[in-house]
Design a protein around this motif. Sequence first.
Motif, PDB file in Angstrom:
ATOM      1  N   UNK A  27       0.838  -1.202   0.000  1.00 52.59           N
ATOM      2  CA  UNK A  27       0.000   0.000   0.000  1.00 52.59           C
ATOM      3  C   UNK A  27       0.870   1.248   0.000  1.00 52.59           C
ATOM      4  N   UNK A  28       1.903   1.255   0.843  1.00 51.37           N
ATOM      5  CA  UNK A  28       2.814   2.407   0.911  1.00 51.37           C
ATOM      6  C   UNK A  28       3.473   2.678  -0.440  1.00 51.37           C
ATOM      7  N   UNK A  29       3.864   1.603  -1.134  1.00 53.24           N
ATOM      8  CA  UNK A  29       4.530   1.770  -2.426  1.00 53.24           C
ATOM      9  C   UNK A  29       3.572   2.365  -3.446  1.00 53.24           C
ATOM     10  N   UNK A  30       2.326   1.953  -3.413  1.00 58.51           N
ATOM     11  CA  UNK A  30       1.359   2.484  -4.382  1.00 58.51           C
ATOM     12  C   UNK A  30       1.029   3.949  -4.103  1.00 58.51           C
ATOM     13  N   UNK A  35       7.592   4.417   3.919  1.00 57.00           N
ATOM     14  CA  UNK A  35       8.407   3.202   3.877  1.00 57.00           C
ATOM     15  C   UNK A  35       9.213   3.100   2.587  1.00 57.00           C
ATOM     16  N   UNK A  36       8.613   3.499   1.494  1.00 55.13           N
ATOM     17  CA  UNK A  36       9.310   3.383   0.209  1.00 55.13           C
ATOM     18  C   UNK A  36      10.092   4.648  -0.144  1.00 55.13           C
ATOM     19  N   UNK A  64      11.509  -2.325  -4.899  1.00 52.66           N
ATOM     20  CA  UNK A  64      11.670  -0.882  -5.079  1.00 52.66           C
ATOM     21  C   UNK A  64      12.323  -0.202  -3.876  1.00 52.66           C
ATOM     22  N   UNK A  65      12.437  -0.900  -2.761  1.00 54.31           N
ATOM     23  CA  UNK A  65      13.022  -0.297  -1.567  1.00 54.31           C
ATOM     24  C   UNK A  65      14.481   0.079  -1.805  1.00 54.31           C
ATOM     25  N   UNK A  66      14.857   1.218  -1.264  1.00 58.08           N
ATOM     26  CA  UNK A  66      16.248   1.658  -1.328  1.00 58.08           C
ATOM     27  C   UNK A  66      16.935   1.190  -0.046  1.00 58.08           C
ATOM     28  N   UNK A  67      17.997   0.378  -0.201  1.00 58.71           N
ATOM     29  CA  UNK A  67      18.686  -0.161   0.975  1.00 58.71           C
ATOM     30  C   UNK A  67      20.139  -0.433   0.643  1.00 58.71           C
ATOM     31  N   UNK A  68      21.001  -0.231   1.633  1.00 54.63           N
ATOM     32  CA  UNK A  68      22.419  -0.539   1.479  1.00 54.63           C
ATOM     33  C   UNK A  68      22.623  -2.052   1.520  1.00 54.63           C
ATOM     34  N   UNK A  69      21.953  -2.709   2.466  1.00 51.62           N
ATOM     35  CA  UNK A  69      22.073  -4.153   2.636  1.00 51.62           C
ATOM     36  C   UNK A  69      20.689  -4.784   2.541  1.00 51.62           C
TER      37      UNK A  69
END
Length: 170
Positions: A27-30, A35-36, A64-69
């Motif tokens: 839901x957050x991504x849409x 979160x996204x 689609x999440x941005x993450x280092x790890x």
Amino acid sequence: HGKGRTSNPAELAKFAFVLTTYDTLRVEQSRGGALTAHSWWRVVLDEAHKIANPSTAIAKACASLSAVHRWAVSGTPILNSLADLYGILHFLRVPEYGESLHGFKRLTRNGNETAGLTRLLRAVMKRRLKIDHFGGRPLLSLPPKRVAVMSDVLSTDQRRTHSACTLPVA
């Protein structure tokens, strides 16, 4: 959490960790939610087999999440085909194997295991067995396996019902 959860990525940055559900993330991504929008230090997917199908909204939201790890944890085996592994490799951003489903299928010869894929999985996957130990103690303590074969005679009514439900074999 809930309807009052923050929509501000800066608010999320104040916390050491954030727990959420796959559906909330979807839901957050849409909606372009916090979160996204936030850039994470580490994202851990529990029950990662839920993103096996990369065309689902949940798999797309995770990828689609941005993450280092990135970590993906699952105790569920691959059941249908090697293509189920692609969604996880895509989330993990594994070079070549996670870049496109078409490329993954080409590299794995449309689902047949290759030596390269075996080497890759040995490098990125930690497999635990029931017999593994940590600190001199078993990781998992299970009772001994018991097998009991039981047979019974069907009553006349049960036999009649059974034979009425059984399809003839050609």
